[in-house]
Scaffold this motif. Sequence first.
Motif, short mmCIF file in Angstrom:
data_model
loop_
_atom_site.label_atom_id
_atom_site.label_comp_id
_atom_site.label_asym_id
_atom_site.label_seq_id
_atom_site.Cartn_x
_atom_site.Cartn_y
_atom_site.Cartn_z
N HIS A 195 -10.51 -1.47 -5.79
CA HIS A 195 -9.76 -2.65 -6.29
C HIS A 195 -9.66 -2.65 -7.82
N ARG A 232 0.84 -1.19 0.00
CA ARG A 232 0.00 0.00 0.00
C ARG A 232 0.88 1.25 0.00
N ASP A 238 -2.49 0.14 -4.29
CA ASP A 238 -1.72 -1.08 -4.05
C ASP A 238 -0.79 -1.34 -5.22
N ALA A 292 -7.02 1.14 -3.96
CA ALA A 292 -7.34 0.41 -2.74
C ALA A 292 -8.83 0.46 -2.43
N VAL A 343 0.99 -4.28 -6.70
CA VAL A 343 0.86 -5.73 -6.60
C VAL A 343 1.98 -6.36 -7.42
N ALA A 390 -2.45 -5.55 3.20
CA ALA A 390 -2.25 -4.23 2.62
C ALA A 390 -3.16 -3.26 3.34
#
Length: 184
Positions: free
Chosen positions: A175, A2, A130, A172, A132, A66
């Motif tokens: 998504h 994050r 985020d 976040a 990833v 996260a």
Amino acid sequence: MRFGCDGPSQEEAGSLGWSLSEESRALKVRATPTLSAADAPVKAIAGQAFEAVEGFWIREPWLLTAACPQAGTEPEKRSQQDQGAAGVPQTVGIAQFFAARGARTVRRSGRAYEATTKLDEGDQPSGGFDLVLRGRLVALPNGRVIACRVAESGRPSCVISVEFSKVSIERADTHEQLAQWGPS
């Protein structure tokens, strides 16, 4: 991982951040690798075996999910750590190690992962973004996947060796994936 929890940042400031143009509603998000072969602990781990190392220091490796840091954490320290500023001990990183004979096409060479998208009127990102990282663990020449060195301060720095297959940036709060790098 994050990042961007403290709201928008200057385009040039820091390695992990975002900005939003109120005029055009353009959301720009960037994640520049924060770990490189030039970092002292990485030099000690990589030695002469690798031509380049690219990855990220994990800001708060003790968090199991996260999440943005809890209220009361000092933002200036978080900001410094995001930038990998001198004097802020980096303890855990995740990186891809590149040998001189390896393919150069997968290297970022310091370039940021950047995404730009247009937001609807009234849409305001909250809760950060985020980063990833997907891939597989890869053994270093000593056979280990995680290599650690103890700094003069007595605090260890560890780097997890990986081969990144996909990197993406996601909001976040929704998504929603804003961008992805690597095979689709």
